[in-house]
Design an enzyme around this catalytic site. Structure first.
Site, PDB file in Angstrom:
ATOM      1  N   SER A   1       0.829  -1.205   0.000  1.00 23.59           N
ATOM      2  CA  SER A   1       0.000   0.000   0.000  1.00 23.59           C
ATOM      3  C   SER A   1       0.865   1.256   0.000  1.00 23.59           C
ATOM      4  O   SER A   1       0.443   2.311  -0.497  1.00 23.59           O
ATOM      5  CB  SER A   1      -0.936  -0.006   1.207  1.00 23.59           C
ATOM      6  OG  SER A   1      -0.216   0.160   2.424  1.00 23.59           O
TER       7      SER A   1
ATOM      8  N   ASN B   1      -1.176 -10.527  10.525  1.00 21.49           N
ATOM      9  CA  ASN B   1      -0.121 -10.752   9.543  1.00 21.49           C
ATOM     10  C   ASN B   1       0.658 -12.031   9.857  1.00 21.49           C
ATOM     11  O   ASN B   1       0.304 -12.789  10.761  1.00 21.49           O
ATOM     12  CB  ASN B   1       0.812  -9.531   9.468  1.00 21.49           C
ATOM     13  CG  ASN B   1       1.569  -9.292  10.767  1.00 21.49           C
ATOM     14  OD1 ASN B   1       1.689 -10.174  11.619  1.00 21.49           O
ATOM     15  ND2 ASN B   1       2.105  -8.092  10.937  1.00 21.49           N
TER      16      ASN B   1
ATOM     17  N   GLU C   1     -15.309 -16.827  12.398  1.00 21.09           N
ATOM     18  CA  GLU C   1     -15.475 -17.181  10.983  1.00 21.09           C
ATOM     19  C   GLU C   1     -16.855 -17.738  10.691  1.00 21.09           C
ATOM     20  O   GLU C   1     -17.201 -17.972   9.528  1.00 21.09           O
ATOM     21  CB  GLU C   1     -14.401 -18.190  10.570  1.00 21.09           C
ATOM     22  CG  GLU C   1     -13.002 -17.605  10.538  1.00 21.09           C
ATOM     23  CD  GLU C   1     -11.957 -18.613  10.084  1.00 21.09           C
ATOM     24  OE1 GLU C   1     -11.502 -18.496   8.940  1.00 21.09           O
ATOM     25  OE2 GLU C   1     -11.625 -19.514  10.863  1.00 21.09           O
TER      26      GLU C   1
ATOM     27  N   ASN D   1      32.454  31.305   5.457  1.00 25.13           N
ATOM     28  CA  ASN D   1      32.586  32.738   5.689  1.00 25.13           C
ATOM     29  C   ASN D   1      33.882  33.033   6.451  1.00 25.13           C
ATOM     30  O   ASN D   1      34.312  32.249   7.292  1.00 25.13           O
ATOM     31  CB  ASN D   1      31.357  33.198   6.476  1.00 25.13           C
ATOM     32  CG  ASN D   1      31.517  34.560   7.081  1.00 25.13           C
ATOM     33  OD1 ASN D   1      31.942  34.660   8.223  1.00 25.13           O
ATOM     34  ND2 ASN D   1      31.196  35.580   6.327  1.00 25.13           N
ATOM     35  N   ASP D   2      34.510  34.175   6.181  1.00 23.39           N
ATOM     36  CA  ASP D   2      35.810  34.471   6.798  1.00 23.39           C
ATOM     37  C   ASP D   2      35.715  34.588   8.324  1.00 23.39           C
ATOM     38  O   ASP D   2      36.651  34.227   9.043  1.00 23.39           O
ATOM     39  CB  ASP D   2      36.443  35.732   6.195  1.00 23.39           C
ATOM     40  CG  ASP D   2      35.495  36.928   6.159  1.00 23.39           C
ATOM     41  OD1 ASP D   2      34.389  36.836   6.733  1.00 23.39           O
ATOM     42  OD2 ASP D   2      35.854  37.944   5.542  1.00 23.39           O
TER      43      ASP D   2
ATOM     44  N   GLY E   1      36.340  45.793   8.564  1.00 27.21           N
ATOM     45  CA  GLY E   1      34.986  45.760   9.109  1.00 27.21           C
ATOM     46  C   GLY E   1      35.011  45.028  10.436  1.00 27.21           C
ATOM     47  O   GLY E   1      36.075  44.745  10.992  1.00 27.21           O
TER      48      GLY E   1
ATOM     49  N   GLU F   1      26.845  37.635  12.326  1.00 27.75           N
ATOM     50  CA  GLU F   1      27.123  38.892  11.617  1.00 27.75           C
ATOM     51  C   GLU F   1      27.312  39.970  12.688  1.00 27.75           C
ATOM     52  O   GLU F   1      26.488  40.868  12.869  1.00 27.75           O
ATOM     53  CB  GLU F   1      25.974  39.235  10.670  1.00 27.75           C
ATOM     54  CG  GLU F   1      25.895  38.354   9.442  1.00 27.75           C
ATOM     55  CD  GLU F   1      27.015  38.638   8.450  1.00 27.75           C
ATOM     56  OE1 GLU F   1      27.758  39.631   8.655  1.00 27.75           O
ATOM     57  OE2 GLU F   1      27.160  37.887   7.476  1.00 27.75           O
TER      58      GLU F   1
ATOM     59  N   CYS G   1      25.662  52.642   8.357  1.00 34.83           N
ATOM     60  CA  CYS G   1      26.559  51.493   8.147  1.00 34.83           C
ATOM     61  C   CYS G   1      26.555  51.119   6.669  1.00 34.83           C
ATOM     62  O   CYS G   1      25.636  51.476   5.923  1.00 34.83           O
ATOM     63  CB  CYS G   1      26.088  50.329   9.015  1.00 34.83           C
ATOM     64  SG  CYS G   1      27.083  48.824   8.843  1.00 34.83           S
TER      65      CYS G   1
END
Length: 724
Positions: free
Chosen positions: A25, A251, A269, A517-518, A546, A567, A580
């Site tokens: 299924s 099962n 049954e 990133n640095d 910076g 950041e 800035c």
């Protein structure tokens, strides 16, 4: 164009193996998607209880659905006990190799947590066939858990149903890039189910279309005595409940024959003995969906209750421990300790006939397109060896001959706005070779220059007995390190935005490439070679042209949801401060960045205050400003103090957010700002945050060494097994 000159792309050979009615299924929608896709070729292996009459000979429905069965394998050893399950796995392992060898698939798709699926995954893994496992990462309450997780470890790729499952797979050290959150395949059909033929289907299965119950209960293989007791209690409750009932047989798991005996002893049954109860071995999924959507309740321990029923808001009474740990909606009432008929009966009375809002925990109806695209993106030409994402561990003290004969090294590149700098860095952080050239202004030229620099450095590596393990690149801007892509470049290299540096360079230089990133590179350089050694939680702040940096918490670099964590230059320290470079006002970089000091120095020079500090033919810069401040120039000292105070204020805010044990100041302005930063923290930080240790880096080039760390941290772990 002449068709004979068009090279035909080879189809991806996908083999799907289905073992029983339940997994079919889930697999049928995937099979249909693959069969309809011109880029794929489908083969189908049918085994397990599909081929047993007592379980409905469900292979017939696969053919009826329009699929060509490539191979049928009789693999079930009857007995329905633990030994029979083991013998069935063994029989599958004997038969499967010949079939897989003959089909030679590019990919084998297996589903779930059945013992048959474990045999499939074991065979394919040992024969070096790629495996895509569906619905891994879930939790339930039986031996299925162990089987499911074993299949996960054997599989190369994973398509899971929920975010929790995805997180579990990653926690099990599976690579996140190989885990797809697809949703459940059956939900693609459930959410589009046509239920208009309810009366016809109910007539076929002899239940009242306006008032019926579904019962599905399977054995719990890890506690069969308790399993039989719960089954008996549940059957007695259903008989006494006395509503129209569709009762599916259990099962093929160990213990199923004992449950079947209980059904027969209760006369289920016999329609004459229980006219309200109909028993059935199998229901095709299209019909089961209709019944599930309209029944008044489903009772038992089938996953259909906790998964598929939620799509319709159908009420569920979940009995026992078989589904313990599964994610469920509000439509499920658990009777985990089903020790009395009355308890199950009461749950039925509470649930029967209710209607709940549909829940889409397991899917949104768009699973199959995701899986098909996922398959197409698998790099089938690459090596098949699977890796694991183990957590970091202490390095082993053993030695390797390569360590003795060669210097393990990284090729580090720093892409500045002005210069491209390239260095060979060894394991101790020693720079073996270094060069720099101006950074070309044009994109194509930059790539060519980089490739040439790398080629020269590879030759130098041989001369210095260095073994290059890879290339690490440090660059300004926002970087996705997982993809090796530069998302947003700095203004000086603006034409590099949305460039996949890893893809561009790795094909040219034949070495693995890492990109970050640095600021993050500086943090990693300090962690490996500088003041951050042995420190689990620290902030590295770069005070240069910076303001930037990186954050390491619990030994891991923090990237954030969109790779713009740390950041630090854009932490706001004043609501109405100077403009800035980012376009906003009051960022710390607008106060403390080297570019700001350069501008302030020119203003002071024009006022005649820096003449004593200028050398002949030298352009005035922030260096002269800081020198003047150091020697007592009042206006220069005022500017430097304001810059240092702004930086200290920003760092204080960061202390209150992430609470590191260390702050490492690096860059040429770090010594200038050190005392100001310490003073501000003592004045403004909370007492508990003042214990942070503020240090100045002793590394001459943390970003370049950090680029080397990208390579060395990963490659050494990979080669010597220390953490990956």
């Amino acid at each position: 164009m002449d068709a004979n000159n068009v090279q035909q792309r080879r189809q991806i050979k996908v083999c799907i193996a289905t073992c029983n009615r339940a997994d079919y299924s889930k697999l049928e929608p995937v099979m249909a998607g693959i069969q309809a896709d011109p880029d794929m070729e489908l083969s189908v292996i049918v085994l397990g209880s599909h081929l047993i009459d007592d379980y409905g000979s469900t292979h017939r429905f696969i053919s009826a659905d329009g699929f060509s069965i490539t191979q049928k394998l009789h693999t079930i050893v009857r007995g329905e006990d633990e030994a029979a399950m083991v013998e069935s796995v063994g029989l599958s392992l004997v038969k499967l190799p010949d079939v897989l060898y003959r089909l030679d698939p590019d990919l084998l798709v297996v589903h779930g947590d059945r013992f048959d699926a474990l045999a499939l995954a074991t065979s394919a893994a040992l024969m070096n066939y790629r495996i895509l496992h569906l619905e891994g990462g879930e939790v339930s309450g039986t031996i299925d858990d162990s089987i499911r997780h074993a299949i996960t470890k054997l599989s190369h790729y994973h398509a899971c149903c929920t975010e929790r499952a995805r997180q579990r797979l990653i926690a099990m050290c599976e690579s996140p890039s190989r885990v797809l959150l697809s949703g459940c395949p059956s939900y693609d059909k459930l959410l589009r189910a046509d239920t208009s033929s309810l009366e016809r289907v109910c007539h076929r299965y002899q239940v009242d279309p306006n008032d019926f119950l579904i019962v599905i209960q399977h054995p719990v293989t890890t506690n069969q005595v308790e399993s039989q007791k719960m089954f008996s209690v549940m059957v007695d409750a259903v008989i006494e409940f006395n509503h129209s009932t569709l009762f599916l047989f259990p099962n093929v798991d160990a213990g199923s024959k004992d449950l079947t005996r209980i059904m027969r002893r209760r006369g289920l049954e016999s329609h004459g003995q229980h006219p309200n109860i109909s028993t059935i071995k199998h229901i095709p999924f299209d019909e089961f969906m209709i019944l599930l959507s309209k029944c008044k309740c489903i009772v038992g321990n089938s996953s259909a209750g906790v998964r598929e029923a939620g799509a319709f808001g159908t009420p569920v009474v979940n009995v026992g421990s078989r589904q313990t740990g599964r994610e469920t909606g509000e439509n499920v009432v658990h009777v985990r300790d089903a020790d009395s008929k009355e308890k199950v009966l009461r749950a039925l009375q509470l649930q029967y006939g209710k209607r709940y809002p549909p829940s889409h925990i397991y899917g949104d109806g768009r699973c199959i397109p995701r899986i098909l695209q996922f398959i197409k993106e698998i790099p089938f030409k690459s090596g098949i060896q699977k890796g694991f994402n183990f957590p970091a561990m202490p390095a082993s003290s053993s030695q390797d001959i390569d360590h003795i004969l060669e210097i393990q090294s990284a090729l580090a590149i720093d892409m500045g706005g002005t210069n491209l700098r390239v260095a060979i860095v060894d394991l101790r952080g020693q720079i073996v070779y270094y060069t720099k050239v101006p950074n070309p202004p044009v994109f194509e030229e930059r790539i060519d220059v980089l490739a040439a620099l790398i080629s020269d450095a590879k030759k130098k590596a041989v001369e210095h007995d260095c073994r290059l393990l890879g290339i690490g690149i440090s660059t300004g801007g926002r970087v996705d390190p997982k993809e090796g892509a530069l998302l947003d470049a700095t203004s000086l290299i603006h034409d590099w935005s949305y460039v996949n540096l890893r893809a561009l360079l790795s094909s040219k230089v034949e070495l693995p490439v890492w990109v970050d990133n640095d600021g993050n590179c500086a943090a990693q350089g300090e962690r490996r070679f500088g003041k951050g050694q042995g420190v689990k939680d620290c902030i590295t702040v770069i005070a240069g042209t910076g303001i930037g940096g990186g954050i390491i918490l619990n030994g891991e670099v923090q990237y954030g949801s969109t790779f713009c964590a740390a950041e630090l230059g854009h932490v706001v320290v004043s609501m109405d401060g100077p403009l800035c470079s980012c376009g906003q006002h009051g960022c710390v970089e607008a106060y403390a960045g080297g570019a700001t000091l350069d501008r302030e120095a020119k203003s002071l020079h024009e006022a005649g205050e820096l003449n004593d500090f200028l050398e002949a033919d030298r352009e005035v810069s922030g260096v002269h400003l800081t020198a003047a401040a150091k020697l007592g120039n009042v206006n220069a000292e005022k500017i430097v103090r304001r810059a240092g105070t702004a930086l200290g204020t920003a760092i204080t805010s960061m202390l209150h957010v992430v609470n590191p044990s260390h702050v490492i100041l690096c860059g040429h302005l770090a010594p200038v700002y050190y005392n100001y930063v310490k003073a501000v923290i003592q004045q403004r930080a909370l007492p508990s945050a003042r214990k942070v240790e503020i240090v100045v880096s002793e590394i001459s080039d943390p970003a370049l060494l950090g680029a080397a760390s990208l390579v060395l941290d990963y490659s050494i772990r990979r080669i010597y097994g220390n953490s990956h």
